[in-house]
Design an enzyme around this catalytic site. Sequence first.
Site, PDB file in Angstrom:
ATOM      1  N   ASN A 124      25.512 -47.204 -19.130  1.00 46.39           N
ATOM      2  CA  ASN A 124      25.159 -45.792 -19.265  1.00 46.39           C
ATOM      3  C   ASN A 124      24.204 -45.604 -20.435  1.00 46.39           C
ATOM      4  O   ASN A 124      24.425 -46.150 -21.522  1.00 46.39           O
ATOM      5  CB  ASN A 124      26.445 -44.981 -19.508  1.00 46.39           C
TER       6      ASN A 124
ATOM      7  N   ASP B 207      22.362 -32.074 -18.695  1.00 44.72           N
ATOM      8  CA  ASP B 207      22.220 -30.723 -19.236  1.00 44.72           C
ATOM      9  C   ASP B 207      20.740 -30.487 -19.540  1.00 44.72           C
ATOM     10  O   ASP B 207      19.955 -31.436 -19.635  1.00 44.72           O
ATOM     11  CB  ASP B 207      23.100 -30.461 -20.469  1.00 44.72           C
TER      12      ASP B 207
ATOM     13  N   GLU C 263      25.396 -37.213 -17.382  1.00 46.76           N
ATOM     14  CA  GLU C 263      25.608 -36.285 -18.502  1.00 46.76           C
ATOM     15  C   GLU C 263      24.576 -35.158 -18.464  1.00 46.76           C
ATOM     16  O   GLU C 263      24.073 -34.723 -19.506  1.00 46.76           O
ATOM     17  CB  GLU C 263      25.535 -37.038 -19.838  1.00 46.76           C
TER      18      GLU C 263
ATOM     19  N   GLU D  28      24.617 -46.994 -24.212  1.00 43.43           N
ATOM     20  CA  GLU D  28      23.487 -46.867 -25.136  1.00 43.43           C
ATOM     21  C   GLU D  28      23.239 -48.126 -25.963  1.00 43.43           C
ATOM     22  O   GLU D  28      23.134 -48.071 -27.188  1.00 43.43           O
ATOM     23  CB  GLU D  28      23.695 -45.659 -26.043  1.00 43.43           C
TER      24      GLU D  28
ATOM     25  N   HIS E  73      19.936 -35.953 -20.344  1.00 47.58           N
ATOM     26  CA  HIS E  73      19.903 -34.867 -21.323  1.00 47.58           C
ATOM     27  C   HIS E  73      18.446 -34.419 -21.462  1.00 47.58           C
ATOM     28  O   HIS E  73      17.630 -35.141 -22.040  1.00 47.58           O
ATOM     29  CB  HIS E  73      20.443 -35.335 -22.667  1.00 47.58           C
TER      30      HIS E  73
END
Length: 355
Positions: A205, A275, A273, A163, A243
């Site tokens: 990432n 979701d 990641e 990030e 996400h």
Amino acid sequence: MKLSHLTLTLATTPLLSASPTPAYPHPSRSKYPGLDILAKRAGLLYFGTAIDNVVLNNTQYTSIAHNASEFGQVTPSNGQKWMYIEPARNVFNYSMGDAIVLPAIAHRQLRRCHNFVWHNQLPDWLTTGNWTKSELEGILENHIRHEAQHYYGECYAWDVVNEAFNDNGTLRSDIWLDTIGPEYIALAFRFARKYTRPGTKLYYNDYGIERINNKSLAVAAMVEDFLSREEPVPIDGVGLQAHFTAGTSPGYENITRVIEVFAEKGVETALTELDVRVKLPDSSEEMVQQAKDYADSVRACVDSESCVGVTVWDFWDTVSWVPDTFPGFGDACLWTANFTKKPAYYAISDVLRGD
């Protein structure tokens, strides 16, 4: 057809053709193999999950988390971050990371290790220090050296930098950028290559890069710059955190397009990641939409030759990070609080089966 990926220990098999799938489970689907078995049959390297230390005393949870037929890869969601690994300067504590990595090794699950460098979850000694550029570079190398050598050979991949970009494509102002300058990212990758086992995949990432936008284009430009230098910066992959919110996820076409952009720059990708959160209280309609968004995301990876795998950011709603971070939202995972598989689980299974 997805090409086989070179791996440290595993071979893959050709892709089964994929198509849109119904959201709700059919009784016969209870006999499906686990998600990782299906993912490998579909040509992926793994289907994995993140695991947090707060739930390791729940045997029902850990029996699923370390079931390699469901999850062939594991990511420590917090235990390898700086504040836990080096809580005091040059004092290293690997207990939280080991609590997840060691059982994963025992169950023959790949490990995506997470992470060396981030602006968040840093210890006070680091963030409050008045460091010179050379001092902070030394601290950065020392941290990566110790952590990489402790987990030497145990990580299929490392999220080296996490990030680093703002949504507008500029670099995030933090201790690393403000003290070292933009070159801290390249330095971190060079240190990671220096101290990890040869063949370890080194990833950048980030979130919000699952479609073509200022941020994803800035990451792509960084990758192109790194690999075009006279002495290339060693970067192997880009992690799309993925996400999402049900009903507003990027969708199959957008995710596929951005994966192609990174492939053109010469790196692999993964959904790292994944979701899909819903507005609470949830409804059957939201579960249908959530299942579609999960399935479309996985299908985009399956259909892209350079996308190697999918990791969900935990699988159990009870320990999801979402409710604390996005008030009013939750139920983002594949298993409910009572460990029931959701429609999204079966929708992913159908994609991986090619149904």
